[in-house]
Scaffold this active site. Structure first.
Site, PDB file in Angstrom:
ATOM      1  N   HIS A   1      32.742  43.806  40.337  1.00  0.00           N
ATOM      2  CA  HIS A   1      33.079  44.982  41.222  1.00  0.00           C
ATOM      3  C   HIS A   1      33.224  46.203  40.568  1.00  0.00           C
ATOM      4  CE1 HIS A   1      35.241  47.043  44.811  1.00  0.00           C
ATOM      5  NE2 HIS A   1      35.588  47.920  43.712  1.00  0.00           N
ATOM      6  N   GLU A   2      33.931  46.091  39.446  1.00  0.00           N
ATOM      7  CA  GLU A   2      33.916  47.333  38.760  1.00  0.00           C
ATOM      8  C   GLU A   2      32.750  47.663  37.962  1.00  0.00           C
ATOM      9  OE1 GLU A   2      36.267  49.343  39.596  1.00  0.00           O
ATOM     10  OE2 GLU A   2      37.845  47.786  40.233  1.00  0.00           O
TER      11      GLU A   2
ATOM     12  N   HIS B   1      31.726  52.239  47.215  1.00  0.00           N
ATOM     13  CA  HIS B   1      32.377  51.179  48.053  1.00  0.00           C
ATOM     14  C   HIS B   1      31.481  51.143  49.365  1.00  0.00           C
ATOM     15  CE1 HIS B   1      36.494  51.777  46.164  1.00  0.00           C
ATOM     16  NE2 HIS B   1      36.015  50.459  45.929  1.00  0.00           N
TER      17      HIS B   1
ATOM     18  N   HIS C   1      30.251  49.399  40.239  1.00  0.00           N
ATOM     19  CA  HIS C   1      30.775  51.054  40.344  1.00  0.00           C
ATOM     20  C   HIS C   1      30.170  51.867  39.008  1.00  0.00           C
ATOM     21  CE1 HIS C   1      33.435  51.048  43.725  1.00  0.00           C
ATOM     22  NE2 HIS C   1      34.486  50.497  43.047  1.00  0.00           N
TER      23      HIS C   1
HETATM   24 ZN   LIG Z   1      36.247  49.961  43.844  1.00  0.00          ZN
END
Ligand SMILES: [Zn+2]
Length: 249
Positions: free
Chosen positions: A103-104, A113, A107
């Site tokens: 997830h990171e 998101h 980014h």
């Molecule tokens: Zn996040």
């Protein structure tokens, strides 16, 4: 007619991208334990296998992502390019589920998101009164996105199964009640807020952002615009330059 806001948003998207589709990452032994270092490298390799964006080990000279230990998990979105490096914060809790590091890294790649897409109000209702005040910003749709939804959504459908979608009870005041509610609950019966692996649409998002034409682009996803159609209408515009520093998630 080319709408000014579309050009601006295209500039924002391009500004998020890492030069040469390469993300140099510095993971120092000693900051994290060896098992965590292993997990970070495994996540980098996994994403490398799915997209044309490459996470590589940084040299000291390069502008890079420096992984630091922290109490929480947090990344800036995309390539910031200010100073010598940008931080990626990964505390021990970020390794409890495989998908958190992924997830990171998404980014870092430049993805926001999923629940802050400009069209999210059609899919989820944000229960502002049950969200901690200091976390409201994590649910706000950036204003520049609202002006060009087709562009910033990358021509891909809203994805409840995204690795970048929050769960429905994240940052609640009353933990018995949700922070987001599905508008049409029958529409998606899977887990919202999964932290296992990138969805197919997540992979397609990275590949569309970096114009990885020979990788998976999500054309087969229900509701997706064909990549070439989307790209011709959006990313190929002449672009202005924007800085996106300090967008923190
Ligand atoms: Zn996040």
């Amino acid at each position: 007619m080319i709408v000014t806001s579309t050009i601006a948003a295209a500039g924002m998207l391009r500004a998020l991208r890492w030069p040469n589709a390469t993300v140099p990452v510095e993971v120092s032994e000693g900051v994290l334990n060896s098992s965590h270092v292993h997990d970070i490298h495994a996540a980098m390799h996994y994403l490398n296998s799915l997209t044309c964006l490459k996470f590589v080990n940084a040299t000291q000279q390069q502008y890079r992502v420096v992984v630091e230990s922290s109490t929480g998990c947090g990344s800036l979105v995309g390539h910031v390019g200010v100073g010598e490096y940008q931080k990626l914060l990964l505390g021990a809790s970020c390794f409890l589920q495989k998908g958190i590091v992924l997830h990171e890294l998404l980014h870092v790649a430049g993805l926001f998101h999923e629940h802050t897409r400009p069209d999210r109000d059609q899919y989820v209702r944000v229960v502002w009164t049950n969200i901690r005040k200091d976390k409201h910003k994590n649910f706000v749709v950036p204003s520049w996105m609202r002006k060009s939804p087709d562009l910033v959504n990358l021509g891909l459908p809203y994805d409840f199964g995204s690795l970048l979608h929050y769960g429905l009870k994240v940052f609640t005041i009353d933990q018995e009640r949700p922070s987001m509610v599905l508008r049409r609950p029958h529409e998606y019966t899977g887990l919202v807020g999964q932290r296992d692996a990138p969805s197919r649409a997540d992979v397609a998002r990275v590949n569309r952002l970096y114009e990885c034409w020979n990788h998976y682009l999500g054309d087969d996803l229900p509701g997706a615009k064909a990549y070439l159609v989307w790209q011709a209408a959006t990313l190929t515009h002449e672009l202005s330059h924007f800085h996106t520093s300090d967008i923190e998630i």
